[in-house]
Design a protein around this motif. Structure first.
Motif, PDB file in Angstrom:
ATOM      1  N   ALA A 218       0.825  -1.211   0.000  1.00  0.00           N
ATOM      2  CA  ALA A 218       0.000   0.000   0.000  1.00  0.00           C
ATOM      3  C   ALA A 218       0.856   1.257   0.000  1.00  0.00           C
ATOM      4  CB  ALA A 218      -0.931  -0.003   1.217  1.00  0.00           C
ATOM      5  N   LEU A 219       1.999   1.207   0.652  1.00  0.00           N
ATOM      6  CA  LEU A 219       2.869   2.384   0.737  1.00  0.00           C
ATOM      7  C   LEU A 219       3.798   2.517  -0.467  1.00  0.00           C
ATOM      8  CD1 LEU A 219       3.832   2.292   4.523  1.00  0.00           C
ATOM      9  CD2 LEU A 219       2.368   3.964   3.388  1.00  0.00           C
TER      10      LEU A 219
ATOM     11  N   ALA B 207       0.952  11.257   4.433  1.00  0.00           N
ATOM     12  CA  ALA B 207       1.576  12.431   5.046  1.00  0.00           C
ATOM     13  C   ALA B 207       0.545  13.535   5.277  1.00  0.00           C
ATOM     14  CB  ALA B 207       2.712  12.938   4.167  1.00  0.00           C
ATOM     15  N   LEU B 208      -0.363  13.753   4.328  1.00  0.00           N
ATOM     16  CA  LEU B 208      -1.383  14.798   4.470  1.00  0.00           C
ATOM     17  C   LEU B 208      -2.375  14.468   5.565  1.00  0.00           C
ATOM     18  CD1 LEU B 208      -1.993  15.526   0.686  1.00  0.00           C
ATOM     19  CD2 LEU B 208      -1.102  17.161   2.365  1.00  0.00           C
ATOM     20  N   LEU B 209      -2.799  13.206   5.621  1.00  0.00           N
ATOM     21  CA  LEU B 209      -3.802  12.830   6.620  1.00  0.00           C
ATOM     22  C   LEU B 209      -3.210  12.778   8.031  1.00  0.00           C
ATOM     23  CD1 LEU B 209      -5.864  10.104   4.732  1.00  0.00           C
ATOM     24  CD2 LEU B 209      -6.399  12.526   5.066  1.00  0.00           C
ATOM     25  N   ARG B 210      -1.893  12.714   8.124  1.00  0.00           N
ATOM     26  CA  ARG B 210      -1.273  12.843   9.445  1.00  0.00           C
ATOM     27  C   ARG B 210      -1.472  14.253  10.003  1.00  0.00           C
ATOM     28  NH1 ARG B 210       3.837  12.858  10.164  1.00  0.00           N
ATOM     29  NH2 ARG B 210       3.740  12.113  12.317  1.00  0.00           N
ATOM     30  N   GLU B 211      -1.671  15.218   9.114  1.00  0.00           N
ATOM     31  CA  GLU B 211      -1.847  16.599   9.541  1.00  0.00           C
ATOM     32  C   GLU B 211      -3.283  16.888   9.952  1.00  0.00           C
ATOM     33  OE1 GLU B 211       0.575  18.832   9.897  1.00  0.00           O
ATOM     34  OE2 GLU B 211       1.967  17.217   9.370  1.00  0.00           O
TER      35      GLU B 211
ATOM     36  N   ALA C 203       2.900   3.019  13.893  1.00  0.00           N
ATOM     37  CA  ALA C 203       3.941   3.158  12.866  1.00  0.00           C
ATOM     38  C   ALA C 203       3.763   4.454  12.079  1.00  0.00           C
ATOM     39  CB  ALA C 203       3.899   1.960  11.921  1.00  0.00           C
ATOM     40  N   ILE C 204       2.510   4.772  11.733  1.00  0.00           N
ATOM     41  CA  ILE C 204       2.253   5.997  10.975  1.00  0.00           C
ATOM     42  C   ILE C 204       2.526   7.226  11.840  1.00  0.00           C
ATOM     43  CG2 ILE C 204       0.477   7.333   9.772  1.00  0.00           C
ATOM     44  CD1 ILE C 204      -0.752   4.712   8.891  1.00  0.00           C
ATOM     45  N   ALA C 205       2.267   7.122  13.136  1.00  0.00           N
ATOM     46  CA  ALA C 205       2.523   8.248  14.035  1.00  0.00           C
ATOM     47  C   ALA C 205       3.997   8.630  14.056  1.00  0.00           C
ATOM     48  CB  ALA C 205       2.050   7.908  15.450  1.00  0.00           C
ATOM     49  N   ARG C 206       4.859   7.694  13.692  1.00  0.00           N
ATOM     50  CA  ARG C 206       6.302   7.972  13.669  1.00  0.00           C
ATOM     51  C   ARG C 206       6.811   8.200  12.241  1.00  0.00           C
ATOM     52  NH1 ARG C 206       6.105   3.794  17.643  1.00  0.00           N
ATOM     53  NH2 ARG C 206       6.656   2.215  16.100  1.00  0.00           N
ATOM     54  N   ALA C 207       5.895   8.592  11.360  1.00  0.00           N
ATOM     55  CA  ALA C 207       6.254   8.729   9.941  1.00  0.00           C
ATOM     56  C   ALA C 207       7.312   9.789   9.693  1.00  0.00           C
ATOM     57  CB  ALA C 207       5.007   9.034   9.113  1.00  0.00           C
ATOM     58  N   GLU C 208       7.421  10.782  10.596  1.00  0.00           N
ATOM     59  CA  GLU C 208       8.454  11.805  10.366  1.00  0.00           C
ATOM     60  C   GLU C 208       9.858  11.205  10.421  1.00  0.00           C
ATOM     61  OE1 GLU C 208       7.467  11.878  14.794  1.00  0.00           O
ATOM     62  OE2 GLU C 208       6.364  11.820  12.893  1.00  0.00           O
ATOM     63  N   ASN C 209       9.993   9.989  10.994  1.00  0.00           N
ATOM     64  CA  ASN C 209      11.294   9.328  11.066  1.00  0.00           C
ATOM     65  C   ASN C 209      11.531   8.365   9.910  1.00  0.00           C
ATOM     66  OD1 ASN C 209      11.893  10.577  13.568  1.00  0.00           O
ATOM     67  ND2 ASN C 209      10.687   9.046  14.652  1.00  0.00           N
TER      68      ASN C 209
ATOM     69  N   ARG D  87      14.061  13.957  -2.690  1.00  0.00           N
ATOM     70  CA  ARG D  87      12.965  14.307  -3.602  1.00  0.00           C
ATOM     71  C   ARG D  87      11.607  14.103  -2.922  1.00  0.00           C
ATOM     72  NH1 ARG D  87       9.536  11.655  -6.524  1.00  0.00           N
ATOM     73  NH2 ARG D  87      10.531   9.659  -6.018  1.00  0.00           N
ATOM     74  N   GLU D  88      11.445  12.983  -2.212  1.00  0.00           N
ATOM     75  CA  GLU D  88      10.182  12.729  -1.509  1.00  0.00           C
ATOM     76  C   GLU D  88       9.917  13.801  -0.457  1.00  0.00           C
ATOM     77  OE1 GLU D  88      10.096   7.818  -1.781  1.00  0.00           O
ATOM     78  OE2 GLU D  88      11.167   8.840  -0.153  1.00  0.00           O
ATOM     79  N   ALA D  89      10.961  14.190   0.252  1.00  0.00           N
ATOM     80  CA  ALA D  89      10.803  15.218   1.288  1.00  0.00           C
ATOM     81  C   ALA D  89      10.372  16.547   0.671  1.00  0.00           C
ATOM     82  CB  ALA D  89      12.106  15.383   2.058  1.00  0.00           C
ATOM     83  N   ARG D  90      10.904  16.884  -0.501  1.00  0.00           N
ATOM     84  CA  ARG D  90      10.501  18.131  -1.161  1.00  0.00           C
ATOM     85  C   ARG D  90       9.034  18.085  -1.578  1.00  0.00           C
ATOM     86  NH1 ARG D  90      15.634  17.681  -3.634  1.00  0.00           N
ATOM     87  NH2 ARG D  90      14.670  16.769  -5.504  1.00  0.00           N
TER      88      ARG D  90
END
Length: 328
Positions: free
Chosen positions: A10-11, A21-25, A79-85, A91-94
């Motif tokens: 899925a990822l 990433a958007l839905l984490r916000e 696991a998703i809660a720690r997605a910033e790590n 490129r993905e970060a941008r």
């Protein structure tokens, strides 16, 4: 339980990584996701379905709208809660940072739509509220629910025309009346000019209260929570400024299907259930002490009274006390 291989599959797509990433916000509707991602709604829906099937996100329906959010709790939620790590490439970060900026525009437009409505209807706001259940009945119930409690310095969140500050003024030491709308604050200032206690009128956002931690004795939210797209964050912010033992009183609608209120009155939420409020209170360190339902008109009005746990209270004892109070 979803297989680990299904989660990795899925990822394994750039768009689905961006959606997570958007839905984490914040919660977003499919259309809002499509705007941020600059993709068609059918295409975004296909990606969403894969993430839902993998147990990573879930749908929440309100009338004809469907909101999406990250699944909370469990191994996947943690696991998703720690997605910033996660080891994003440069490129993905941008791309994710670019999406965050576009998401800020969605937030701004949501707020602007509500403010346009408030500006257009400030003078008739009390009349709009009274269409549902007699405000005199609501006010009497609020005063009774807060009777004999140490209200001290009260924060009125979403003060509107200042009516809550007006009715609670005889029972408190000081009031901070907060609203986003300058037009509302102008009306409130006129209404509250003759009060004998100090009343500070403050322009501000209920997601970022301009008060220090544990600096407020009591908080009232009268018919303001349904304007929040993230009501759990609003409640957590109110809990942050409450002292230990302080009270939060929320007055809003029970769940309903009157979809037209989104367009006609800028409502983001179509009411709240006891279970939702109880869960959000618990996450914010609040105990739900009592509830009340007022039937009348086409909508039912609900009152929820919560108390912030003191430092001395332990969770097991508090939960037992909460159960006993609600059963009484």
């Amino acid at each position: 339980m979803t297989d680990l291989l299904d989660i990795f599959r899925a990822l394994a797509d750039p768009t689905r990584l961006r959606i997570v990433a958007l839905l984490r916000e914040m919660e977003l509707a499919i259309g809002e996701l499509a705007v941020v991602l600059d993709q068609s709604q059918p295409r975004v829906s296909r990606h969403v379905r894969i993430l839902v099937d993998a147990g990573m996100i879930e749908r929440r329906r309100e009338g004809s709208w469907v909101f999406l959010r990250i699944v909370e709790g469990g191994a996947i939620g943690e696991a998703i809660a720690r997605a910033e790590n996660w080891p994003y490439s440069a490129r993905e970060a941008r791309v994710i940072a670019h999406d965050a900026r576009r998401l800020a525009a969605v937030r701004t437009e949501r707020a602007a739509a509500a403010e346009r409505y408030f500006a257009d209807h400030a003078a008739e706001w009390d009349a709009i509220r009274s269409r549902h259940v007699a405000e005199s009945e609501v006010e009497a119930a609020m005063l009774a629910m807060m009777h004999n409690r140490r209200l001290g310095h009260m924060l009125d969140v979403g003060t509107g025309t200042g009516r809550m500050a007006e009715i609670f003024a005889p029972t408190v030491r000081r009031i901070t009346a907060l609203d986003r709308s300058p037009e509302m604050l102008r009306l409130a200032r006129a209404k509250l000019a003759d009060q004998s206690i100090p009343i500070d009128l403050v322009q501000g956002d209920f997601l970022n209260l301009p008060m220090a931690d544990t600096s407020i004795d009591s908080v009232v939210m009268h018919q303001s929570l349904h304007f929040a797209h993230e009501p759990d964050r609003v409640i957590a912010e109110a809990a942050r400024v409450l002292r230990g033992g302080g009270h939060l009183l929320i007055v809003d609608f029970a769940p309903h299907e009157q979809e037209d209120l989104r367009a006609l009155a800028a409502h983001a939420r179509l009411g709240f259930s006891d279970g939702q409020i109880r869960g959000w209170f618990a996450s914010a360190g609040l105990v739900l002490e009592s509830t009340q339902t007022l039937e009348g008109g086409s909508l039912a009005v609900k009152l929820w009274l919560g108390r912030r746990r003191s430092d001395e209270e332990q969770d097991p004892a508090t939960e037992g006390g909460q159960t006993k109070r609600l059963a009484a």
